[in-house]
Design a protein around this motif. Structure first.
Motif, short mmCIF file in Angstrom:
data_model
loop_
_atom_site.label_atom_id
_atom_site.label_comp_id
_atom_site.label_asym_id
_atom_site.label_seq_id
_atom_site.Cartn_x
_atom_site.Cartn_y
_atom_site.Cartn_z
N GLY A 215 -27.20 13.92 -14.57
CA GLY A 215 -27.56 15.33 -14.57
C GLY A 215 -26.39 16.23 -14.23
O GLY A 215 -26.33 17.39 -14.67
N ALA A 216 -25.42 15.70 -13.49
CA ALA A 216 -24.27 16.50 -13.08
C ALA A 216 -23.38 16.89 -14.24
O ALA A 216 -22.59 17.84 -14.11
CB ALA A 216 -23.45 15.74 -12.03
N VAL A 217 -23.48 16.22 -15.39
CA VAL A 217 -22.63 16.58 -16.52
C VAL A 217 -22.96 17.97 -17.04
O VAL A 217 -22.14 18.60 -17.71
CB VAL A 217 -22.73 15.55 -17.67
N VAL A 218 -24.16 18.46 -16.72
CA VAL A 218 -24.53 19.81 -17.13
C VAL A 218 -23.67 20.84 -16.40
O VAL A 218 -23.40 21.93 -16.92
CB VAL A 218 -26.03 20.06 -16.85
N LEU A 219 -23.22 20.50 -15.21
CA LEU A 219 -22.53 21.45 -14.35
C LEU A 219 -21.06 21.62 -14.68
O LEU A 219 -20.43 22.57 -14.22
CB LEU A 219 -22.67 21.01 -12.89
N ASP A 220 -20.49 20.70 -15.45
CA ASP A 220 -19.05 20.75 -15.71
C ASP A 220 -18.78 20.30 -17.13
O ASP A 220 -19.12 19.18 -17.52
CB ASP A 220 -18.30 19.84 -14.72
N SER A 224 -12.54 15.44 -18.33
CA SER A 224 -11.85 14.82 -17.20
C SER A 224 -12.77 14.68 -15.98
O SER A 224 -12.56 13.80 -15.14
CB SER A 224 -10.60 15.62 -16.83
N ALA A 225 -13.79 15.54 -15.88
CA ALA A 225 -14.74 15.44 -14.77
C ALA A 225 -15.74 14.31 -14.98
O ALA A 225 -16.39 13.87 -14.02
CB ALA A 225 -15.49 16.75 -14.60
N ALA A 226 -15.88 13.84 -16.21
CA ALA A 226 -16.84 12.78 -16.53
C ALA A 226 -16.17 11.42 -16.74
O ALA A 226 -16.86 10.40 -16.72
CB ALA A 226 -17.64 13.15 -17.77
N ARG A 227 -14.86 11.39 -16.95
CA ARG A 227 -14.19 10.15 -17.35
C ARG A 227 -14.41 9.01 -16.35
O ARG A 227 -14.81 7.90 -16.72
CB ARG A 227 -12.69 10.39 -17.54
N ILE A 228 -14.13 9.24 -15.08
CA ILE A 228 -14.26 8.18 -14.08
C ILE A 228 -15.73 7.80 -13.89
O ILE A 228 -16.07 6.62 -13.71
CB ILE A 228 -13.61 8.60 -12.76
N VAL A 230 -18.00 7.85 -16.26
CA VAL A 230 -18.33 7.02 -17.41
C VAL A 230 -17.72 5.62 -17.26
O VAL A 230 -18.38 4.61 -17.56
CB VAL A 230 -17.85 7.68 -18.72
N GLN A 231 -16.50 5.53 -16.80
CA GLN A 231 -15.88 4.22 -16.57
C GLN A 231 -16.69 3.41 -15.57
O GLN A 231 -16.91 2.19 -15.76
CB GLN A 231 -14.45 4.41 -16.07
N SER A 232 -17.15 4.05 -14.50
CA SER A 232 -17.95 3.36 -13.49
C SER A 232 -19.26 2.87 -14.07
O SER A 232 -19.71 1.76 -13.78
CB SER A 232 -18.21 4.30 -12.31
N GLU A 233 -19.89 3.71 -14.91
CA GLU A 233 -21.15 3.30 -15.53
C GLU A 233 -20.94 2.14 -16.49
O GLU A 233 -21.78 1.22 -16.55
CB GLU A 233 -21.78 4.49 -16.26
N LEU A 234 -19.86 2.17 -17.25
CA LEU A 234 -19.59 1.07 -18.17
C LEU A 234 -19.45 -0.24 -17.40
O LEU A 234 -19.98 -1.28 -17.82
CB LEU A 234 -18.31 1.35 -18.97
N LEU A 235 -18.75 -0.20 -16.29
CA LEU A 235 -18.59 -1.41 -15.48
C LEU A 235 -19.93 -1.85 -14.89
O LEU A 235 -20.30 -3.02 -14.98
CB LEU A 235 -17.59 -1.14 -14.35
N GLY A 236 -20.68 -0.91 -14.32
CA GLY A 236 -21.94 -1.25 -13.69
C GLY A 236 -22.96 -1.83 -14.66
O GLY A 236 -23.58 -2.86 -14.38
N PHE A 237 -23.13 -1.19 -15.81
CA PHE A 237 -24.10 -1.69 -16.79
C PHE A 237 -23.67 -3.02 -17.40
O PHE A 237 -24.51 -3.87 -17.69
CB PHE A 237 -24.34 -0.65 -17.89
N SER A 238 -22.38 -3.21 -17.57
CA SER A 238 -21.89 -4.50 -18.08
C SER A 238 -22.22 -5.61 -17.10
O SER A 238 -22.68 -6.70 -17.49
CB SER A 238 -20.38 -4.44 -18.33
N GLY A 270 -24.01 0.90 -25.10
CA GLY A 270 -23.36 1.11 -26.39
C GLY A 270 -23.04 2.57 -26.63
O GLY A 270 -21.94 2.92 -27.09
N ALA A 271 -24.00 3.45 -26.33
CA ALA A 271 -23.78 4.88 -26.54
C ALA A 271 -22.70 5.42 -25.61
O ALA A 271 -21.86 6.24 -26.02
CB ALA A 271 -25.09 5.64 -26.31
N THR A 272 -22.69 4.93 -24.38
CA THR A 272 -21.68 5.39 -23.42
C THR A 272 -20.29 4.91 -23.82
O THR A 272 -19.30 5.66 -23.71
CB THR A 272 -22.03 4.89 -22.00
N LEU A 273 -20.20 3.69 -24.30
CA LEU A 273 -18.91 3.17 -24.76
C LEU A 273 -18.42 3.97 -25.96
O LEU A 273 -17.23 4.32 -26.05
CB LEU A 273 -19.04 1.69 -25.12
N ALA A 274 -19.32 4.28 -26.89
CA ALA A 274 -18.94 5.08 -28.06
C ALA A 274 -18.46 6.46 -27.63
O ALA A 274 -17.47 6.99 -28.16
CB ALA A 274 -20.12 5.19 -29.01
N LEU A 275 -19.16 7.07 -26.66
CA LEU A 275 -18.74 8.37 -26.15
C LEU A 275 -17.35 8.28 -25.53
O LEU A 275 -16.48 9.13 -25.80
CB LEU A 275 -19.74 8.87 -25.10
#
Length: 282
Positions: A215-220, A224-228, A230-238, A270-275
């Motif tokens: 939800g925080a992506v709406v605020l910024d 660059s505010a989402a990169r880390i 997204v990286q954390s989510e990719l690791l966690g979901f994997s 998959g969608a997050t990796l594509a993004l």
């Protein structure tokens, strides 16, 4: 006076918009990392041995694997906090972590009798979730004053569609997490693997973290505010999906929600990796 005390006083007395990560923020991140690393090693590495190695017994293995995957992603995130140059690159995740720590603290109080009070890890658990519900939002409130809020020369904007979808998903997941935390019986009866009232509330806390940070992506609008995040989510979901393969026998394959949960995680990954790949090419 030491450098970190000078920086802390500057942060308290003035709003210096240089987007720096304050020394106190770095130190908090460095202190938290070993706790998360230990939880990751125990829960993800030895999910069948929670009785002897963790603060309470967790059955079946899928729940400690999800928790361990989350803590593993947390190790990565807080390491990035400790080395980041710009506050805004890590700021949104602090909101989700704050929500998560509140959930954990309340669940601990509500289910106090379920914990192994004689185990050393119980003391560590109580310490962590007595301190972090106050410490994490305090650090966020202190450090957020340095953010310029401006798009950097080399930065790109997140597409509006991504922000709307991410915010919508975050809202739905956060509301669902609150409902499940308040009424864990709703989850117990339908979940793809066995959960107790305590583990249902713990999982709801992880869902809330995921919901709030999305939800925080709406605020910024800055990528660059989402990169880390997204990286954390990719690791966690994997890590979670690897865990699904490890303990597939925990799942009720006759339950349609099994396929919805697992399939949803695969699609989201998959969608997050594509993004991520698409944004990094811009």
């Amino acid at each position: 006076m030491s450098d970190w005390r000078v920086e802390l006083r500057r942060g308290l007395d003035t709003a210096v918009h240089d987007d720096r990560v304050l020394p106190v923020t770095r130190w908090v991140a460095r202190i938290i990392v070993p706790f998360l690393a230990a939880a990751f090693l125990v829960l993800y590495g030895f999910p069948t041995r929670t009785t002897e190695l963790f603060a309470w017994t967790i059955r079946p293995e899928m729940t400690p694997i999800i928790m361990g995957a989350g803590y593993g992603a947390g190790v990565f995130f807080f390491y990035r906090v400790s080395t980041a140059d710009e506050w805004h690159t890590v700021a949104p995740v602090f909101l989700g972590i704050t929500t998560f720590t509140w959930f954990m603290a309340i669940a601990t109080v509500l289910h106090w009798e379920n914990f192994n009070h004689t185990h050393a890890t119980f003391a560590l658990w109580v310490f962590l979730y007595a301190v972090t519900p106050v410490l994490v939002p305090a650090v966020w409130a202190l450090n957020r004053r340095t953010d310029t809020g401006e798009l950097g020369a080399d930065d790109v904007r997140l597409p509006r569609t991504v922000r709307v979808l991410g915010g919508g998903l975050g809202l739905v997941v956060t509301v669902s997490a609150i409902v499940l935390f308040v009424a864990p019986d709703l989850m117990i009866g339908v979940w793809p693997w066995t959960v107790s009232p305590l583990t249902a509330r713990i999982l709801a806390g992880w869902f809330a973290l995921f919901g709030v940070v999305n939800g925080a992506v709406v605020l910024d609008e800055r990528w660059s505010a989402a990169r880390i995040l997204v990286q954390s989510e990719l690791l966690g979901f994997s890590l979670v999906l690897v865990g699904v393969v490890r303990v597939w026998d925990n799942f009720d394959t006759s339950n349609v929600l099994t396929w919805g949960v697992v399939g949803g995680m695969i699609l989201y990954l998959g969608a997050t990796l594509a993004l991520y790949l698409g944004m990094e090419r811009r």
